[in-house]
Design an enzyme around this catalytic site. Structure first.
Site, PDB file in Angstrom:
ATOM      1  N   PRO A 146      -7.690 -26.909  -7.610  1.00  0.00           N
ATOM      2  CA  PRO A 146      -7.793 -28.165  -8.344  1.00  0.00           C
ATOM      3  C   PRO A 146      -9.056 -28.931  -7.950  1.00  0.00           C
ATOM      4  CG  PRO A 146      -6.123 -28.331  -6.609  1.00  0.00           C
ATOM      5  CD  PRO A 146      -6.559 -26.898  -6.673  1.00  0.00           C
ATOM      6  N   THR A 147      -9.837 -29.277  -8.958  1.00  0.00           N
ATOM      7  CA  THR A 147     -10.971 -30.182  -8.759  1.00  0.00           C
ATOM      8  C   THR A 147     -10.923 -31.200  -9.872  1.00  0.00           C
ATOM      9  OG1 THR A 147     -12.369 -28.669 -10.038  1.00  0.00           O
ATOM     10  CG2 THR A 147     -12.501 -28.479  -7.641  1.00  0.00           C
ATOM     11  N   SER A 181      -5.803 -30.297 -11.782  1.00  0.00           N
ATOM     12  CA  SER A 181      -5.834 -31.473 -10.932  1.00  0.00           C
ATOM     13  C   SER A 181      -5.166 -32.652 -11.618  1.00  0.00           C
ATOM     14  CB  SER A 181      -7.289 -31.840 -10.620  1.00  0.00           C
ATOM     15  OG  SER A 181      -7.375 -33.119 -10.034  1.00  0.00           O
ATOM     16  N   THR A 197      -0.880 -31.915  -2.593  1.00  0.00           N
ATOM     17  CA  THR A 197      -2.034 -32.115  -1.716  1.00  0.00           C
ATOM     18  C   THR A 197      -1.594 -32.865  -0.475  1.00  0.00           C
ATOM     19  OG1 THR A 197      -3.572 -32.138  -3.557  1.00  0.00           O
ATOM     20  CG2 THR A 197      -4.303 -33.184  -1.527  1.00  0.00           C
ATOM     21  N   ARG A 231     -15.666 -25.403  -6.320  1.00  0.00           N
ATOM     22  CA  ARG A 231     -16.997 -25.757  -6.828  1.00  0.00           C
ATOM     23  C   ARG A 231     -17.578 -24.711  -7.781  1.00  0.00           C
ATOM     24  NH1 ARG A 231     -17.183 -27.448  -1.364  1.00  0.00           N
ATOM     25  NH2 ARG A 231     -17.350 -29.719  -1.107  1.00  0.00           N
ATOM     26  N   HIS A 287      -9.846 -28.889   1.996  1.00  0.00           N
ATOM     27  CA  HIS A 287     -10.308 -29.688   0.867  1.00  0.00           C
ATOM     28  C   HIS A 287     -11.812 -29.495   0.647  1.00  0.00           C
ATOM     29  CE1 HIS A 287      -8.198 -32.926  -1.517  1.00  0.00           C
ATOM     30  NE2 HIS A 287      -9.395 -32.948  -2.059  1.00  0.00           N
ATOM     31  N   LYS A 327      -0.742 -27.766  -0.145  1.00  0.00           N
ATOM     32  CA  LYS A 327      -2.180 -27.492  -0.046  1.00  0.00           C
ATOM     33  C   LYS A 327      -2.800 -28.365   1.034  1.00  0.00           C
ATOM     34  CE  LYS A 327      -6.463 -27.680  -2.787  1.00  0.00           C
ATOM     35  NZ  LYS A 327      -7.079 -28.979  -2.468  1.00  0.00           N
ATOM     36  N   ARG A 377     -17.663 -39.435   1.991  1.00  0.00           N
ATOM     37  CA  ARG A 377     -18.701 -38.556   1.451  1.00  0.00           C
ATOM     38  C   ARG A 377     -19.922 -39.430   1.201  1.00  0.00           C
ATOM     39  NH1 ARG A 377     -13.766 -36.796  -2.461  1.00  0.00           N
ATOM     40  NH2 ARG A 377     -12.408 -36.173  -0.724  1.00  0.00           N
ATOM     41  N   GLN A 415      -1.437 -29.695  -9.594  1.00  0.00           N
ATOM     42  CA  GLN A 415      -1.677 -30.370  -8.293  1.00  0.00           C
ATOM     43  C   GLN A 415      -1.180 -31.794  -8.380  1.00  0.00           C
ATOM     44  OE1 GLN A 415      -4.502 -32.836  -8.091  1.00  0.00           O
ATOM     45  NE2 GLN A 415      -3.552 -33.488  -6.171  1.00  0.00           N
ATOM     46  N   TYR A 472       0.072 -35.605  -6.382  1.00  0.00           N
ATOM     47  CA  TYR A 472       0.178 -36.528  -5.256  1.00  0.00           C
ATOM     48  C   TYR A 472       1.536 -37.198  -5.331  1.00  0.00           C
ATOM     49  CZ  TYR A 472      -4.976 -36.342  -5.223  1.00  0.00           C
ATOM     50  OH  TYR A 472      -6.269 -35.949  -5.192  1.00  0.00           O
ATOM     51  N   ILE A 531     -15.349 -19.419  -0.575  1.00  0.00           N
ATOM     52  CA  ILE A 531     -15.393 -18.123  -1.256  1.00  0.00           C
ATOM     53  C   ILE A 531     -16.574 -18.122  -2.229  1.00  0.00           C
ATOM     54  CG2 ILE A 531     -14.214 -16.677  -2.979  1.00  0.00           C
ATOM     55  CD1 ILE A 531     -12.720 -16.421  -0.432  1.00  0.00           C
ATOM     56  N   ARG A 532     -17.497 -17.212  -2.033  1.00  0.00           N
ATOM     57  CA  ARG A 532     -18.650 -17.135  -2.927  1.00  0.00           C
ATOM     58  C   ARG A 532     -18.915 -15.714  -3.437  1.00  0.00           C
ATOM     59  NH1 ARG A 532     -17.510 -21.534  -2.702  1.00  0.00           N
ATOM     60  NH2 ARG A 532     -18.693 -23.408  -2.188  1.00  0.00           N
TER      61      ARG A 532
END
Lengths: 353, 353, 353, 353
Positions: free
Chosen positions: A77-78, A106, A156, A303, A248, A224, A165, A128, A130, A282-283
């Site tokens: 989830p984003t 999300s 979450t 991402r 996260h 999560k 951030r 996802q 809350y 993970i890429r």
């Protein structure tokens, strides 16, 4: 430009998104140690491939919560997909459906769950969630996603407060006026749907609220944000159906261990009683292989999906998923495995000269 | 520019202070290995956060020597605050009072202790002291700070001689003519108050002089500059009330272990018989959390205070302290702790894959 | 420019020497891994300083082979000092005499031993020697240096062939026509004194030739170039008086362990039966302290002497030695030791968090 | 420019080859972690050289499969030599013959095996082979190379599919029209000789096909691409004559351990029952020494041969091999060994301070 690997999409996104949006997506908390270590940790792990096995036929399918997906990579989830692509989460949903994998929607989507489901009616999705101070609000959302066919709730657990951030603070990031957290439309009377307090859980939430969730729904519940064996054990004891080892994406507490470094101890204590998933860093297909070798049932990416959206919407997300699927199949077969059941700890080098 | 984290203040200070002043504050001894490792060492330590705990109410308060402070970060003694801001230590004192934390005033202040106390009459303060060859001079200073309400004496133990700080030597750094080490005004008849021999301890000082100090004052005595379990044990045996694990910000002996790397062995031998503090390399709330998890009762910061002064005097120091307090509270709650008593070694990852 | 530390001299030398000369001095074998690791290895070792000891009076003196020197740093044999400074080895000799330390004269000097001794008649010196195929030539050299008052022979053991130093090969480095290996003048009839075969030992030399050397001289014999406990044990068994743990400054076999990393195992097997010295990578007083803490009786420096020569001849070498002496005294006292006898393994951190 | 070491040839090749060709040769799979770690792993291994041994006479010869070669470095199979030099593999073959070492000819040569053998009739060669779906095709190739005097078959085991090499994909790399995989001329009727399916093994190949190969030839069979003790044990059990520890130069599965890091465990299980070779990352004579010390009978180099070709064809390859031979002899003698039989594990440092 040929898009060959996930970082090609990252470069494209960095060049084409507004600075504010790029900063929002790429942000890590504080000094970004955890965000970066999530990736670096994979590079410290070495594979021990086996050769001369018949890998002419291979199968990347797995199951999560009993449902088959085409390969062991789902979508984490984003928030705010409309920032990256005008169709937002509906594009993501169509891509996930096309690749037949799990899309964790999300709460903070810029399309409503109804729009998402309508866009990809046959997609396999979790939601996802809350737990808010206003439990009724949470319950209403649960009822809606149940009715829409969501197959699990992903709670979450690592966001009682929002991590610091730096660039978001500098940019004074907020939801642009033309966008809305559409899932709250109609639910919130006196407040705007972008209200800040719906970005995070009620910070008083504990395992008690997990029980409450279980009491109001029959959907599987997945926690999560677990990084320790102690919390993993608690998850089993509280009867949830799965956990996602996650920090996260390094956006919450900076300085935690990388998720792949946390995985082994958690898998060791879980002993297959429930499914263990992982996200963060993970890429490549090799990363997926390493995570599965260390015990993850499936991994999720965050991402890279946003980069795919920024590139070409649904088509971009499909490309991202397809590349990762191809890379994973290749890594799996080059390591001598023809399906996910054959992937195990013997693929990992534990000691060095 | 929004000041979001402590390194924002560092950048500001580097750009706005004169080169000589910046060099003086930032200097480390010799090759600066220890100065730099103090910071890097935190980045090698990984946190194990716990989730799904009720962190809706949190409390960052702690006590040092029985006195409550608002969060476990005090101000380490640093010299020459007037170089950074015209009001010097009086600005620092007001900020410390405002944030309700402990300010260890340096002997080498450019405001007198009387001025400092007058500026912030309700502040909680300790006084950093050297034992000079002229014991009477030390005794006079002790009497003054006792009378002014200082609550402890912090004996600097790691400075029998001044470390070699290359840029200071190159710059031929000395106190500018308009500034004075005001605490010596009136105490020194035939000498200038800037006389070099008051920068350091009498190099013959041993634990015997600790006894002498104990004989002339009833204030708690805290030894600053301990890096080994052997000296920590001696500190307990000699009846002091606390120690500060410190390598003088890397300004004395280059090549020592980082303070956070020294902490565990010291805490292990002290076994809570006296309070153990630490300074050196703290730049974020996560760093504070790690130090407390490894057994520090409180940490102290040095250079960030000078950066805050250089930015906006009292207001700048308040911002620095407030950011660190906010970051610490967030790190604490995101790791599942609601107060400092809940912070312990289980938050630290000791082994890796 | 103030010369504050040894690397200041390095920078000066790099800027002022011809490229060919700089390359010759700075060269390491092959990829220069060992040359560079000699320095880096010190930075991986952490000190555990002790405080509150009376260090008001300190003494840096030590003895090597029973003779007192003013501090535990001597001069390693390096060739061709006239390339760096017109007075060559006579300048080095005067500086060593002035600082009262041991100067190991290289066979490949560009001043003769007679000139060197005349320049600094009271200096304490050892002579670095090769055993040539023509044993008579070696014997003649031994007789000369005995007669001139050299106090020990240092047999180079790690140079049966010359290492591949890339830049020297590219530069086609050779002795410039105006310089000579003067120690061979008169000894070699039909050959030029710069003849290549005198640059290295006869590659057939073994411990048998050590016995032969012992049979023709009563001077102590020290083996230079030992990196293993096995060879250290052989050195004791063959009755030599000392060994220098050395990898020839990284100019011979690339990929060996750093000398400071080799020291512990060698000291462990020698158990003080003979003196163990070390060269390679010493750049600061802390480095000297670490080497002594790990068991070296004395260290020797090579390239920094050449940088000092390049800077100001005798005066430059004196400055280099004086800085290192000052740094060593400071490091020693800041670690709580007042003389070299107090320096021991407890100063070294062996485990980390 | 003097060519002093192998990386000089690398620089030359990068500057003089077309980007597409350079990319093809230098490519690693995915993120190139394994390609790069193959080299870095050598730099983490430290040598323990012995001194004062008679190394006046030394011998670099060894045997592979009972045949003497002049030094323990052979030529690994690489494709498409005509891309680097117009004479292609015939130049390589002449250089290998001149240096008297083993040349493993690639199936994917741009000269035919007949041309290669004619160019260097006395050369010692093995042939790299794939088992194709069309077993008859493989058998025909085996018959041809047997008849031409090839002395062993090297079965590539790590290429059931081609690894993802990003630049090759971006460049849409394919065989230029003026070149052919000449070994397939006449063998393939309806297909072009450049057909893609002959680039890799049939992915169904297992140890069963090794038995089949043994049934159709009496040549020794060597398996290339083994990285684990488990597969090494299987190789012995299946009666092959040797294995090459290889990760295909990092071109197949990215993230595997470096070959030198895999060697110890494999040698430990093989216990000299068959010969163990290694390729990947060898760039200096010290690297060769380390590989032999850890148990390799011989090593093979790939890319450096291509750089030599790019530089000057046969002469360039000879230079590359000669430099490596000289470096190896020097490293061997400087470590105290006069022949390959004296090289053993005691040369390697296993623990550090």
């Amino acid at each position: 430009m040929a898009m060959v690997c996930l970082t090609d999409f990252e470069k494209y996104a960095e060049e084409h998104l507004s600075k504010t949006t790029w900063d929002y997506y790429s942000a890590g908390a504080d000094e970004c140690c955890t965000r970066d270590d999530n990736l670096l940790a994979y590079k410290r792990i070495r594979l021990r491939p086996r050769v001369l096995r018949d890998v002419s036929v291979s199968d990347t399918r797995t199951t999560v919560q009993g449902t088959e997906i085409s390969f062991p990579v789902g979508i984490s989830p984003t928030a705010l997909h409309c920032l990256a692509w005008h169709e937002g989460e509906t594009a993501t949903a169509r891509a996930a459906e096309a690749l037949n994998t799990c899309y964790i929607t999300s709460t903070l989507s810029t399309c409503s769950v109804e729009e998402i489901v309508a866009a990809a009616p046959n997609g396999y999705r979790w939601f996802q969630i809350y737990v808010y101070q206003d439990r009724k609000l949470t319950e209403k959302i649960v009822r809606r996603v149940e009715a829409l066919g969501y197959k699990a709730l992903v709670l979450t657990a690592d966001m009682p407060y929002v991590g610091r951030r730096h660039n978001n603070i500098r940019n004074q990031f907020k939801l642009p006026p033309h966008l809305q957290f559409k899932n709250f439309n109609g639910l919130l009377q006196q407040e705007t749907a972008g209200h800040k307090k719906y970005h995070t859980s009620d910070p008083s939430v504990t395992w008690k609220e997990v029980h409450w969730l279980q009491s109001i729904t029959s959907l599987p519940i997945i926690i999560k944000g677990i990084l320790t064996k102690e919390d993993a054990e608690l998850a089993v004891e509280h009867g949830v159906q799965g956990i996602i080892v996650s920090n996260h994406g390094g956006r919450q507490l900076d300085g935690t261990l990388a998720t792949i470094d946390a995985l082994s101890e958690i898998v060791g204590v879980i002993k297959a009683r429930i499914e263990v998933y992982l996200d963060g860093g993970i890429r490549t297909g090799s990363d997926v292989l390493k995570a599965l070798a260390l015990g993850a049932k499936c991994v999720f990416i965050g991402r890279p999906i946003l980069w795919g959206l920024a590139y070409k919407g649904e088509e971009g997300v499909r490309e991202v998923l397809q590349i990762l699927k191809d890379e994973f199949r290749l890594a799996m077969t080059l390591s001598g495995c023809i399906n996910v059941a054959e992937i195990n700890r013997n693929l990992i080098q534990f000691s060095k000269l």
